[in-house]
Scaffold this active site. Structure first.
Site, mmCIF file in Angstrom:
data_model
loop_
_atom_site.group_PDB
_atom_site.id
_atom_site.type_symbol
_atom_site.label_atom_id
_atom_site.label_comp_id
_atom_site.label_asym_id
_atom_site.label_seq_id
_atom_site.Cartn_x
_atom_site.Cartn_y
_atom_site.Cartn_z
ATOM 1 N N ARG A 278 0.851 -1.182 0.000
ATOM 2 C CA ARG A 278 0.000 0.000 0.000
ATOM 3 C C ARG A 278 0.893 1.240 0.000
ATOM 4 N NH1 ARG A 278 -1.292 2.680 4.462
ATOM 5 N NH2 ARG A 278 -1.329 0.892 5.889
ATOM 6 N N HIS B 88 -3.693 4.294 4.645
ATOM 7 C CA HIS B 88 -4.756 3.304 4.832
ATOM 8 C C HIS B 88 -6.093 3.895 4.386
ATOM 9 C CE1 HIS B 88 -7.005 -0.011 6.556
ATOM 10 N NE2 HIS B 88 -7.763 0.857 7.193
ATOM 11 N N TYR C 294 4.234 5.587 11.047
ATOM 12 C CA TYR C 294 4.580 4.210 11.373
ATOM 13 C C TYR C 294 5.441 3.512 10.318
ATOM 14 C CZ TYR C 294 0.344 3.488 8.496
ATOM 15 O OH TYR C 294 -0.604 3.526 7.497
#
Length: 378
Positions: free
Chosen positions: A273, A277, A286
């Site tokens: 990805r 998200h 992160y």
């Protein structure tokens, strides 16, 4: 396969990475695999590339619309186009797909007008297309629940005698899409178990994009996801999820196996990805930028473009495709602004097949409140 082309991140020292199917390297070179092959011609590859480009345009246009306040939320699929397009193009018209909220490419390949996707994330309707007409369910928001829906549907196909007859016009299969994060949900394990026990004609297609929101996949499982198949007694295949040719070949074989009555298959498509998200997420909190840059070098669109250029596809093809993508963007922007706002009172009409007294009372209270609010506002 050349190990330098393997898109898989390093595994734990306690695990061994299973072999991965790859038919097109990140540099656009064809790769052979003893288990799977893509036997299509350049015209089919050009069609796949068109799907990839148009899917990405839907995604980037919707992302921009959300940033301009036209959508409440959008889950980007940037980087996952090959997994979605390759697997979806392996489906036949009478097969059925159960997608997640991120499978925009699957919806595109099943003939769904992408403006319907905009309506979902604008909060104006629940999907707007007929699942029976397109062979695809409405996007599932509850993580992993669609795997149970798919298994139940597949069991129904078998009970109706639509599996293993040898009639290509009747025999059908199901595909269930889910991410690596969903494998931590009990629903997925239950679906795998039921499908294996009943030898249901369903393909479980895991888009391992490396993160369940902010949790990396190596914090969710000690072994590669494809090895889950062994525990449930069904075959598993790991495929380069950024390779549209490999995803098509692997899924096509698994779906045919299901149609022939040979049971379910778990496919782990290793992809990434590249975006957030959702548009409410900040992936910079992160993961490192260097990680994203490394995966950009494995872009699923670029490797197909390089192959087509090498095989002689004309500049006119690419120019016409760019124009079509731009036209799609214009249409999406216009359509989004024309989506009518729903009457919230209609929500109560879809709670039960037969409305209850309490439901009717709640609707009446809402209608009265709305009328009073509008009177004050005027």
């Amino acid at each position: 396969m050349d190990p330098s082309n393997d898109p898989t991140p390093p595994t734990s020292p306690l695990t061994t990475s299973p072999p991965m199917v790859q038919l097109l390297s990140p540099s656009g070179e064809r790769v052979t695999d003893p288990r799977h092959a893509f036997d299509g011609d350049r015209a089919e590859i050009e069609a796949l590339y068109r799907d990839l480009v148009m899917t990405r345009r839907v995604d980037t246009e919707a992302y921009a619309l959300q940033r301009h306040g036209e959508l409440g939320l959008w889950p980007p699929a940037l980087g996952q186009e090959a997994a979605q397009v390759g697997s979806a193009r392996a489906l036949r018209p009478h097969d059925f797909a159960f997608p997640t909220y991120r499978d925009h490419g699957v919806a595109w390949c099943r003939g769904v007008d992408p403006t319907h996707l905009l309506g979902i994330f604008r909060g104006s309707h629940l999907g707007g297309w007929d699942p029976a007409e397109h062979g695809i369910a409405l996007p599932n928001i509850i993580i992993g629940a669609q795997t149970l829906h798919a298994t139940g549907y597949a069991m129904g196909l078998a009970l109706e005698g639509l599996v293993g007859t040898g009639d290509a016009e009747r025999d059908s299969a199901v595909i269930a899409y889910f991410g690596d994060g969903a494998t931590s949900q009990g629903d997925v394990s239950e679906a795998l178990d039921w499908a294996a026990v009943h030898q249901s004609p369903v393909v479980f297609f895991c888009e391992n994009n490396q993160y369940a929101i902010s949790v990396p996949v190596d914090s969710q499982t000690r072994v590669p996801i494809v090895q889950r198949a062994d525990g449930f007694g069904l075959p598993g295949v790991r495929v380069d999820g950024n390779d549209v040719l490999a995803c098509l070949a692997v899924t096509r074989q698994a779906l045919q196996r299901a149609r022939d009555g040979e049971g379910p298959t778990l496919i782990e498509a290793v992809t990434y990805r590249m975006g957030a998200h959702t548009t409410s997420d900040d992936p910079g909190r992160y993961r490192d930028a260097s990680e994203v840059e490394g995966w950009k070098a494995k872009d699923p669109l670029e490797r197909v473009r390089l192959l087509l250029v090498a095989e002689g596809t004309s500049e006119e093809f690419f120019a016409e495709l760019d124009a079509d993508a731009e036209a799609l963007g214009v249409r999406l922007r216009a359509a989004c602004q024309q989506i009518t706002e729903p009457d919230l009172a209609e929500l109560f009409d879809h709670v039960f097949v037969e409305s209850t007294v309490e439901n009717q009372q709640q609707k009446a209270e809402h209608v009265a409140w709305q009328a009073a609010f509008e009177e004050v506002a005027s």
